[in-house]
Enzyme design. Structure first.
Site, PDB file in Angstrom:
ATOM      1  N   SER A  52      -8.095   2.185  -4.883  1.00 15.43           N
ATOM      2  CA  SER A  52      -6.651   2.057  -5.075  1.00 15.43           C
ATOM      3  C   SER A  52      -5.877   2.293  -3.785  1.00 15.43           C
ATOM      4  O   SER A  52      -6.351   2.956  -2.851  1.00 15.43           O
ATOM      5  CB  SER A  52      -6.167   3.042  -6.129  1.00 15.43           C
ATOM      6  OG  SER A  52      -6.767   2.755  -7.352  1.00 15.43           O
ATOM      7  N   GLN A  53      -4.653   1.789  -3.819  1.00 14.99           N
ATOM      8  CA  GLN A  53      -3.702   2.006  -2.723  1.00 14.99           C
ATOM      9  C   GLN A  53      -3.490   3.528  -2.577  1.00 14.99           C
ATOM     10  O   GLN A  53      -3.320   4.221  -3.582  1.00 14.99           O
ATOM     11  CB  GLN A  53      -2.409   1.321  -3.156  1.00 14.99           C
ATOM     12  CG  GLN A  53      -1.271   1.378  -2.206  1.00 14.99           C
ATOM     13  CD  GLN A  53      -0.020   0.772  -2.874  1.00 14.99           C
ATOM     14  OE1 GLN A  53      -0.053   0.365  -4.030  1.00 14.99           O
ATOM     15  NE2 GLN A  53       1.066   0.736  -2.151  1.00 14.99           N
TER      16      GLN A  53
END
Lengths: 201, 769
Positions: A52-53
């Site tokens: 994920s970011q």
């Protein structure tokens, strides 16, 4: 990364910021995308999955309001990055990954890096980890079309669960579920996000 | 005669190939993206005109060499081109943020161009012969008609991996026949063609691969997943995947603590369209979850023993829900024959009792005809949740027609209800809830539901965290019914909004003025003349799309509409550039503005009417691929006859203008008549639709060859130029028709078609001078 992408966008929890600073994201991404490790975006880790970011990792972790004595469950280990970040704050992280290959590599990576309080299991995370329940917090790192009932069951009264709800390739809603002391649940949408799908949904 | 046959075969092969490419690429990409690729590639027809302008002195005199050569190259290119196009890894979702995707799109279009350029270059050569222009143009259109029919047959009977082979064979036959025409010796050339073809027909096909944006790509990654059903037909590929971890329960109440039954996932062209509930224990206790979704709301109004009509079968989940709630019978209206085949041929995929006699009746029909037939009185008509959350949020279907959720469609459903019956419309929650607003606005247009700025007591809305359901009753909700609904919602953590709490919303009321996206939504109620219930983005939003940051833009794009606009912009830009490059010198009559406008009007006008009638036919013909083919085939056939006739008649300025002027009322009549077809029985309708198309199509086939025939001087310059203009403008016209239909409705298409033919009528005298 932490100052520009995370703190500047409103993450205030000191423990979260320290954890994000402490965990080397570049060691959780494949060699070929390592140069982009600290970019503000998700990166592919194989098998159609992503890491994920960084901002979303921090944001979801903050929403769970973690305490040092907490035991938490994560559905979707992926590279192990989210578990590693959470492990800097809580007592134990139990995480399940449906892809055996990813589960093995994440377990190995976490062990090598010394994240001893992260426990990885390969299998279907939909059913949670019954033997280790209840959990003070649950984090689902893949999008689903419903909240798996076993997870609500395994959430301790007063606990929090965070899950992206929606479909792949589209806007999903990050939903926070709070379980009251009487076992009732209350949910609220937080922000739109994009995650890879929780397989099976 | 042999050359006519060759033109016929080559035209058939090209149209067959075009349809097949669209179907096959839809397995690896989003459908609107495929339309973008293929529409742009069809500019190859125009490009052939441009090429011919520069090479006419080489190609035309030696047409006995070049025609067979181009036809054979077409045959040889078809399969390699398809393989190359399928191997290009495109990520349509990244196209607005990753410039390399434009390169990939350019490569895709460039590859797809090849067979269209080769074939149309060959087909243009016979048109250069003055006396036979009408005849060959007529055979060209008639061949295209045959191509549509072959494509329907091919998709019904051939495995997708072999689907391109008939196109190779037909175009090779075209080559062979032309060789016999020019040189005689049928056996020699027939044998040679067959020998050449063998490796191209027999080389092994790659298995179909689904793109990363297809839901099935994830389904097949599941541990233990297996495909247990694969049906290929005109409406695409239907597949059922089973895996232990498949679990779907859209909008499931968070208060539900039980489990889910074993499920299967149903996909069409790789997109998830439904859930199958697999055979379980006899107690059916594992079905409790069906009572914990918003879709269960109607059953808390209905009495046991109710009669329910379901709009679409999908995976059968809604049939099971109806059974769990003890309804007496379910009539499932399903337009897709492949779903019917799945049910008939694979009963083992479903719980046995679903199909117990007298409980479920499957009606294979378009939905509107079913409602208007008056054969079933229903206590409830249920529109189950359509598509999936992903495609709904992403707006993949934004530019797709749907006549079920229009003002007229829902009114027709209400017309089938028993006195205390209800219509239930399910949907996904979106952020902002555009779909919900659009349905609310639709309901305001239905007589009796909305009065004095408020809903009458006949509408309710039940909402969970991810799904919602509108309940619309034939008469007002009673306090007891509202109390039952309220209890249902309270126990499941859903919210209930009664009529008084529901407000309609227009774009201007949405969000604060500081919202970048305020006032950019198109929330006009969908009607039969603009049947786009999932389209919510205004064209004016494009400036925000262009100016916003990636984070703002990406989640808001309605991809179906976005690709439609892109198709118009891209094909329009390429067409303009190529037209400018290929225009003849100043002294040529072809350089005149009337000449350019005349053939532009013909290209655009023809496509506008054709697309209008295809779109309109969706009201009575389903699924869309069948509707398109059923309109397109007779349209092309009668146009071909018109062209053939035009080649034989003597040009008379007044009578010729009368042809143009007759096209307009005939086009209007065909459009209007399609609307009336809903009240006519199936077989009669199948006969009448081609008959209705005939006059307009026949007349529309005439203007192009009439003008070509009239060129007495510099034919070799003017014909390729006219061919190029018409080719480019046909593509632009079809994209323009798509955009106009969504934004302004079918009335705008009628006006545009009218304007094109009126202008062409005015210009005809100047062109033939």
């Amino acid at each position: 990364m932490v100052r520009r992408q995370i703190e500047a966008r409103g993450i205030r929890d000191k423990a979260v910021l320290e954890a994000m600073q402490e965990v080397p994201r570049h060691l959780f991404v494949p060699e070929k995308v390592r140069s982009k490790s600290y970019d503000d975006r998700p990166l592919p880790i194989g098998l159609g999955q992503t890491i994920s970011q960084p901002y979303i990792v921090a944001f979801m972790t903050e929403l769970l309001q973690l305490e040092p004595d907490h035991r938490i469950f994560e559905l979707g280990t992926g590279s192990g990055y989210q578990a590693a970040v959470a492990s800097r704050i809580v007592k134990d992280v139990f995480t399940v990954e449906i892809y055996e290959e990813l589960a093995v590599s994440a377990a190995q990576r976490l062990a090598e890096l010394g994240y001893d309080n992260v426990h990885v299991k390969g299998g279907d995370g939909y059913y949670g980890w019954d033997e280790k329940a209840p959990f003070d917090a649950i984090i689902v790192t893949a999008a689903a079309d419903h909240i798996p009932p076993p997870l609500i069951k395994q959430l301790r009264p007063g606990g929090r669960l965070i899950i992206p709800l929606g479909g792949p390739f589209s806007v999903q809603q990050l939903v926070l579920v709070e379980k009251g002391t009487d076992g009732s649940t209350k949910e609220r949408s937080i922000i739109p996000v994009r995650f890879v799908p929780l397989l099976g949904h | 005669m042999l050359l006519s046959l060759s033109v016929f075969l080559l035209s058939a092969a090209v149209l067959y190939y075009e349809i097949v490419v669209v179907r096959l690429l839809a397995l690896s990409h989003w459908q609107p993206f495929v339309t973008l690729g293929i529409s742009t590639a069809l500019l190859g027809f125009g490009i052939s005109g441009t090429i011919l302008m520069g090479t006419r002195n080489i190609l035309f005199p030696k047409r006995r060499i070049y025609y067979p050569l181009l036809a054979s190259l077409t045959a040889l290119s078809l399969r390699p081109v398809l393989s190359a196009a399928g191997n290009l890894r495109l990520e349509p979702g990244l196209i607005i943020r990753d410039p390399s995707q434009w390169l990939n799109l350019g490569l895709l279009v460039s590859v797809l161009f090849i067979p269209f350029i080769l074939a149309s270059l060959a087909l243009a050569l016979p048109l250069l012969e003055k006396e036979t222009v009408g005849k060959y143009y007529g055979w060209n259109l008639a061949g295209a008609c045959a191509g549509v029919v072959f494509a329907l047959l091919g998709m019904e009977h051939l495995d997708p991996s072999r689907l391109a082979i008939p196109a190779v064979v037909i175009s090779a036959l075209a080559c062979s026949v032309s060789l016999v025409h020019y040189y005689g010796k049928p056996l020699r050339y027939g044998g040679l063609t067959i020998a050449l073809l063998i490796p191209f027909v027999l080389y092994p096909s790659k298995p179909i691969s689904f793109g990363p944006y297809k839901d099935i790509s994830y389904g097949l990654l599941l541990p233990g997943s297996r495909v247990v059903l694969e049906e290929w037909g005109t409406n695409g590929m239907l597949q059922v995947v089973l895996a232990p971890s498949i679990r779907s329960a859209s909008g499931l109440s968070m208060r539900y603590r039980g489990g889910l039954p074993d499920q299967g996932a149903l996909y069409r062209d790789g997109d998830r369209i439904g859930t199958l509930i697999l055979a379980g224990d006899e107690t059916d206790k594992d079905l409790d979850y069906l009572q914990w979704q918003t879709a269960a709301a109607p059953y808390h109004i209905l009495m046991p023993g109710a009669k329910v009509a379901l709009v679409g079968f999908d995976g059968g989940e809604e049939v099971v829900r109806a059974r769990v709630h003890e309804v007496a019978r379910v009539a499932v209206v399903e337009p897709d024959e492949s779903i019917g085949r799945m049910i008939r041929n694979h009963p083992e995929l479903f719980r046995r009792w679903i199909f117990s006699p007298g409980f479920v009746s499957l009606v294979l029909s378009d939905v509107r005809s079913f409602f208007l037939s008056g054969t079933h009185e229903n206590d409830a008509v249920i529109y189950p949740i359509s598509g999936n959350m992903a495609s709904t949020s992403a707006g993949i279907s934004g530019a797709a027609e749907n006549y079920e959720l229009t003002v007229e469609g829902v009114s027709a459903a209400l017309g089938t209800l028993s006195p205390n019956g209800l219509v239930a419309i399910a949907g996904w929650n979106q952020a902002p809830p555009t779909g919900r607003w659009k349905i609310l606005n639709l309901l305001t247009e239905i007589p009796g539901l909305f009065k004095d700025d408020g809903f009458t007591g006949r509408v309710c809305l039940v909402t969970s965290w991810s799904t919602h359901m509108f309940l619309i009753k034939n008469r007002q909700f009673t306090p007891e019914e509202l109390s039952r609904l309220s209890k249902f919602c309270d126990s499941r953590g859903f919210s209930l909004k009664e009529s008084g709490e529901l407000a309609t919303l227009t774009s201007g009321q949405i969000g604060s003025t500081s919202d970048l996206w305020a006032n950019t939504l198109d929330l006009r109620p969908p009607r039969d003349n603009r049947p786009y219930p999932w389209h919510t983005l205004k064209v004016s939003s494009l400036r925000y799309l262009l100016g916003g940051t990636r984070e703002e833009v990406f989640p808001r794009i309605e991809w179906g509409f976005f690709f439609l606009i892109m198709t118009l912009v891209l094909s329009g830009t390429i067409a303009v550039i190529l037209l400018v490059i290929s225009r003849p010198g100043g002294g040529s009559p072809g350089a005149s503005i009337p000449f350019f406008l005349y053939f532009s009007c013909l290209g655009i006008g023809y496509m506008v009417f054709e697309i209008l009638l295809i779109k309109r036919s969706g009201i009575v013909l389903a699924p869309p691929a069948v509707a398109a083919a059923y309109v397109l085939a007779p349209f092309l056939l009668f146009s071909g006859l018109g062209s053939h006739t035009a080649g034989r008649i003597v040009i008379h300025p007044i009578r010729t203008r009368a042809v143009f002027l007759l096209i307009i009322p005939c086009g209007y009549a065909a459009y209007a008549a399609l609307g009336f077809m809903v009240s006519i029985s199936g077989p009669a309708r199948l006969f009448l639709i081609p008959v209705l198309m005939a006059p307009a199509a026949f007349l529309m086939g005439m203007p192009f060859p009439l003008a070509l025939k009239s060129f007495s001087t510099r034919r070799e310059t003017l014909v390729p130029w006219a061919w190029a203009i018409s080719g480019y403008m046909s593509v632009v016209g079809s994209s323009l028709a798509g955009v106009l239909a969504v934004t302004s409705g079918f009335g705008a298409l009628l006006l545009l078609g009218t304007a094109c033919y009126l202008l062409a009528a005015l210009l005809f005298g100047k062109v033939v001078r």
